[in-house]
Design an enzyme around this catalytic site. Structure first.
Site, mmCIF file in Angstrom:
data_model
loop_
_atom_site.group_PDB
_atom_site.id
_atom_site.type_symbol
_atom_site.label_atom_id
_atom_site.label_comp_id
_atom_site.label_asym_id
_atom_site.label_seq_id
_atom_site.Cartn_x
_atom_site.Cartn_y
_atom_site.Cartn_z
ATOM 1 N N LYS A 39 0.679 -1.236 -0.049
ATOM 2 C CA LYS A 39 0.124 0.019 -0.013
ATOM 3 C C LYS A 39 0.496 1.162 -0.072
ATOM 4 C CE LYS A 39 -0.344 -0.205 5.041
ATOM 5 N NZ LYS A 39 -1.393 -0.083 6.367
ATOM 6 N N TYR A 265 17.097 29.467 3.360
ATOM 7 C CA TYR A 265 16.143 30.418 3.666
ATOM 8 C C TYR A 265 16.271 30.470 5.170
ATOM 9 C CZ TYR A 265 13.754 29.278 -0.710
ATOM 10 O OH TYR A 265 13.408 29.091 -2.182
#
Length: 370
Positions: A39, A265
């Site tokens: 999954k 950043y």
């Protein structure tokens, strides 16, 4: 979906490591049949390549979360048994019957509704899910289970009573009280019931640590085959598993940065002295956690820490010197006598290794090797 084939970053999956881990599980659990959980894009490692690898390595079935995953597997020509572990709307019952996909059912009402959507051209394979303490889905009342089994048996052209299952909430810790409470509930709900072909209760933790206490003829496993020790080393050292993944890239820019310069950043990192800095084309847009700042990558067998905030498409590392552009970089895997694993990343970030792996983005190329 765009896969970034034109950059040097890629995720390699070892079929040999998968085969080794499957063999370990078979030896420990004594199982006959393995349904491998693929999954969520096979825990991030790639639905189709991993599915093909585990089936080639001896797993007999695949377990998914949603019908769409099952349909992709069937469209790719995979004919092995497929189990949908989550609930789905009864309107899709015929689609599942047509594809011979096993569905998990948690109520008699669902069966009655699904009956109106089934033509009888092929029976729907049904695995009854029991809630013994996970609290997520499943029957909690024995009388309703018995009534559902009778309903299945009374409509053989539309339904096949294929399985009984439950899921353990706590099978991979030293504390076993809740696990044993679930085992007792399982027996109270199922002892004496007509037995289907598939009785499957053991997940990775139960298969590895409780094989003598629960049915393990058929098991549903995931983390352990992906090379991630279910207890993260608390129940046993994780060195019995092989790492299946290698995440690699290369330096695309190298620069000499003077002291006092802020990087990335927010300038959360300022060079304390003049440093050689390398840029690597992978970032949080590829699924890496921004908490990896300070975590090392491996370059020429040496650990080089990530400095500054990760950006969406790149990160920067402190280099030991002026290395050439295109120098290989290992983010996960072996380089010389050094190794980095998802468990190492988990310990650095505080995020479980399987949660880190499912974050790997679709644009990361995945390739099955060896």
């Amino acid at each position: 979906m765009v896969v970034a084939q034109h950059r040097p970053t890629r995720l390699l999956i070892s079929q040999q490591a998968i085969a080794h881990n499957l063999a370990v599980v078979r030896q420990v659990s004594g199982c006959r049949t393995i349904f491998m959980a693929v999954k969520d894009n096979a825990y991030g490692f790639g639905l189709l390549p991993v599915s093909r690898a585990v089936l080639a390595s001896g797993a007999q079935g695949l377990a998914v979360a949603v019908l769409d995953e099952a349909l992709v597997l069937r469209a790719a020509g995979i004919k092995a048994p497929i189990l949908i572990m989550s609930l789905l709307d009864a309107q899709y019952a015929q689609a599942c019957a047509d594809q011979q996909v096993i569905v998990t059912v948690a109520s008699l009402a669902w069966l009655q509704k699904a009956q109106h959507n089934l033509t009888g051209t092929a029976p729907l394979l049904v695995s009854l899910g029991l809630d013994t303490g996970m609290g997520r889905i499943g029957y909690r009342n024995r009388a309703e289970i018995e009534e559902s089994i009778r309903f299945l048996q009374q409509h053989p052209t539309q339904f096949t009573y294929q399985g009984l299952m439950t899921h353990f909430a706590d099978s991979d810790t030293v504390e076993t009280d809740y696990f044993h409470r679930q085992v007792r509930r399982w027996h109270a709900l199922t002892d004496g019931l007509p037995q289907p072909p598939m009785v499957h209760v053991a997940n990775s933790g139960a298969a590895m640590y409780h094989a003598a206490e629960v049915p393990t003829d058929i098991i549903r496993i995931g983390t352990v085959v992906y090379g991630m020790e279910p207890s993260e080393g608390t129940m046993r050292p994780d060195n019995y598993l092989n790492q299946i993944e290698r995440l690699e890239s290369e330096l695309i820019m190298v620069k000499h940065v003077p002291a006092g310069e802020g990087l990335s950043y927010g300038h959360t990192y300022v060079t304390p002295t003049a440093e050689w800095v390398g840029t690597i084309p992978i970032g949080y847009g590829d699924g890496l956690s921004r908490k990896l700042k300070g975590f090392p990558v491996l370059i020429q067998g040496k650990k080089c820490p990530i400095i500054g905030n990760l950006t969406m498409d790149a990160l920067m590392v402190r280099l030991p010197g002026p290395l050439p552009v295109h120098t290989p970089v290992t983010l996960l895997g072996q380089d010389g006598d050094q190794r980095l694993t998802l468990t190492d990343m988990a310990q650095h970030t505080g995020i479980a290794p399987w949660e880190l792996s499912i974050r790997f983005a679709e644009r990361l190329p995945r390739k099955l090797v060896d």
